[in-house]
Write a protein that holds these residues in place. Structure first.
Motif, short mmCIF file in Angstrom:
data_model
loop_
_atom_site.label_atom_id
_atom_site.label_comp_id
_atom_site.label_asym_id
_atom_site.label_seq_id
_atom_site.Cartn_x
_atom_site.Cartn_y
_atom_site.Cartn_z
N PRO A 115 41.71 -21.88 6.22
CA PRO A 115 41.36 -20.81 5.28
C PRO A 115 40.75 -19.58 5.94
N ALA A 116 39.98 -19.78 7.01
CA ALA A 116 39.34 -18.63 7.67
C ALA A 116 40.39 -17.69 8.25
N ALA A 117 41.41 -18.24 8.90
CA ALA A 117 42.47 -17.41 9.47
C ALA A 117 43.25 -16.69 8.38
N VAL A 118 43.52 -17.40 7.29
CA VAL A 118 44.25 -16.80 6.18
C VAL A 118 43.47 -15.62 5.60
N LYS A 119 42.17 -15.80 5.41
CA LYS A 119 41.36 -14.73 4.84
C LYS A 119 41.28 -13.52 5.77
N LEU A 120 41.16 -13.78 7.08
CA LEU A 120 41.13 -12.67 8.03
C LEU A 120 42.43 -11.88 7.99
N ALA A 121 43.56 -12.61 7.97
CA ALA A 121 44.86 -11.94 7.95
C ALA A 121 45.04 -11.15 6.66
N LEU A 122 44.62 -11.72 5.53
CA LEU A 122 44.74 -11.01 4.26
C LEU A 122 43.83 -9.79 4.23
N ARG A 123 42.66 -9.87 4.85
CA ARG A 123 41.79 -8.70 4.92
C ARG A 123 42.47 -7.57 5.70
N VAL A 124 43.12 -7.92 6.80
CA VAL A 124 43.85 -6.94 7.59
C VAL A 124 44.90 -6.24 6.73
N LEU A 125 45.67 -7.02 6.00
CA LEU A 125 46.75 -6.46 5.19
C LEU A 125 46.19 -5.67 4.01
N ARG A 126 45.13 -6.16 3.41
CA ARG A 126 44.56 -5.46 2.26
C ARG A 126 44.02 -4.09 2.64
N GLU A 127 43.61 -3.94 3.90
CA GLU A 127 43.13 -2.66 4.39
C GLU A 127 44.28 -1.75 4.83
N GLY A 128 45.53 -2.19 4.61
CA GLY A 128 46.69 -1.37 4.96
C GLY A 128 47.05 -1.42 6.43
N ASN A 129 46.63 -2.47 7.12
CA ASN A 129 46.89 -2.59 8.55
C ASN A 129 47.98 -3.61 8.84
N ALA A 130 48.16 -3.95 10.11
CA ALA A 130 49.29 -4.79 10.52
C ALA A 130 48.83 -6.08 11.18
N MET A 131 49.49 -7.16 10.86
CA MET A 131 49.24 -8.45 11.50
C MET A 131 50.53 -8.94 12.14
N GLY A 132 50.40 -9.89 13.07
CA GLY A 132 51.56 -10.47 13.72
C GLY A 132 51.59 -11.96 13.53
N ILE A 133 52.79 -12.51 13.43
CA ILE A 133 52.95 -13.94 13.20
C ILE A 133 54.24 -14.41 13.87
N TYR A 134 54.24 -15.67 14.26
CA TYR A 134 55.43 -16.28 14.88
C TYR A 134 55.93 -17.40 13.96
N PRO A 135 56.91 -17.12 13.11
CA PRO A 135 57.36 -18.11 12.13
C PRO A 135 57.87 -19.42 12.74
N GLU A 136 58.32 -19.37 14.01
CA GLU A 136 58.78 -20.61 14.63
C GLU A 136 57.63 -21.55 14.97
N GLY A 137 56.43 -21.00 15.04
CA GLY A 137 55.26 -21.83 15.26
C GLY A 137 54.94 -22.12 16.72
N THR A 138 55.94 -22.34 17.53
CA THR A 138 55.76 -22.67 18.93
C THR A 138 56.83 -21.97 19.76
N ARG A 139 56.60 -21.92 21.06
CA ARG A 139 57.61 -21.38 21.96
C ARG A 139 58.81 -22.31 22.02
#
Length: 246
Positions: A115-139
């Motif tokens: 939940p902590a990571a989710v909230k941080l990422a949502l805060r970034v987006l709510r402020e109109g900023n950009a986040m990065g994610i790797y949908p594959e999960g691993t290399r």
């Protein structure tokens, strides 16, 4: 492209994120110019189709994942500051952990809910900023066959556009999970066409997230095919069979 999943449940506002501090941003603005110069002393990094990146508003940069340096490359070279979800194990290192936090990256526990990571990422987006994610999960092979739902969830929760990113050359064919390209190697970073997602208020259903995730996956695969044709390159293939993804 866009997705507008039908919502059969009433829309509600996001829970308050006022108590969640926005990740630090100073380093992303002021240090990246020097980091780019240093990295380009070793690798030939080329950016393609940066015009696809919206200049303002929330963005989810969703990248394939082939090499150990994908994360730094995404955060350092993307024209907009990126707060990337980064596996929490990297934050346990005595030097790397404080550096990643200082650079505004978000620790993510990958083996359960965080939940902590989710909230941080949502805060970034709510402020109109950009986040990065790797949908594959691993290399791995980087072909987007394996695809998690995180990108869809954050897009639906915030209304952010999803910009596909294709990393090419950050791991050479036959290279191991922690291998680096040879000195002077060309690394191509291709930014694909944005995928617009209409925000869906709480509560969202698993079916909604799954539907949008499938659409994003197909869009990213199309954009990856375009990136391969544009650069004349190929993906590095799977990791050596004796190695486990992390």
């Amino acid at each position: 492209m866009s997705a507008s999943p039908h919502a059969g449940t009433p829309r509600m506002e996001l829970p308050s994120l006022d108590e969640v501090p926005h990740p630090r941003r100073w380093a992303l603005y002021h240090i990246n110019v020097y980091a780019r110069w240093l990295i380009r002393r070793r690798f030939d990094v080329r950016l393609h189709e940066t015009a696809n990146i919206p200049e303002t508003g929330p963005v989810v940069f969703a990248s394939n994942h082939v090499g150990i340096i994908d994360g730094p490359l995404l955060a350092i070279f993307t024209p907009r500051p990126v707060h990337a979800l980064t596996k929490s194990e990297m934050f346990e290192h005595w030097f790397l952990g404080p550096f990643l936090r200082w650079a505004g990256q978000i620790p993510l526990y990958r083996f359960g809910s965080d939940p902590a990571a989710v909230k941080l990422a949502l805060r970034v987006l709510r402020e109109g900023n950009a986040m990065g994610i790797y949908p594959e999960g691993t290399r791995g092979a980087g072909d987007l066959v394996r695809f998690n739902r995180g990108a869809a969830y954050f897009a639906l929760a915030s209304g952010a556009v999803v910009v596909p990113v294709t990393m090419l050359g950050s791991r050479e064919p036959g290279g191991g999970i922690s291998s680096l390209p040879h000195k002077g190697a060309r690394i191509d970073i291709v930014y694909g066409e944005p995928f617009a997602v209409e925000r869906v208020g709480w509560p969202r259903t698993r079916e909604q997230v799954g539907l949008v995730s499938g659409l994003i996956q197909k869009h990213m695969q199309v954009q990856q095919d375009h990136a391969l044709a544009l650069t004349g390159r190929e993906l590095p293939g799977p990791l050596p069979s004796e190695e486990n993804n992390d």
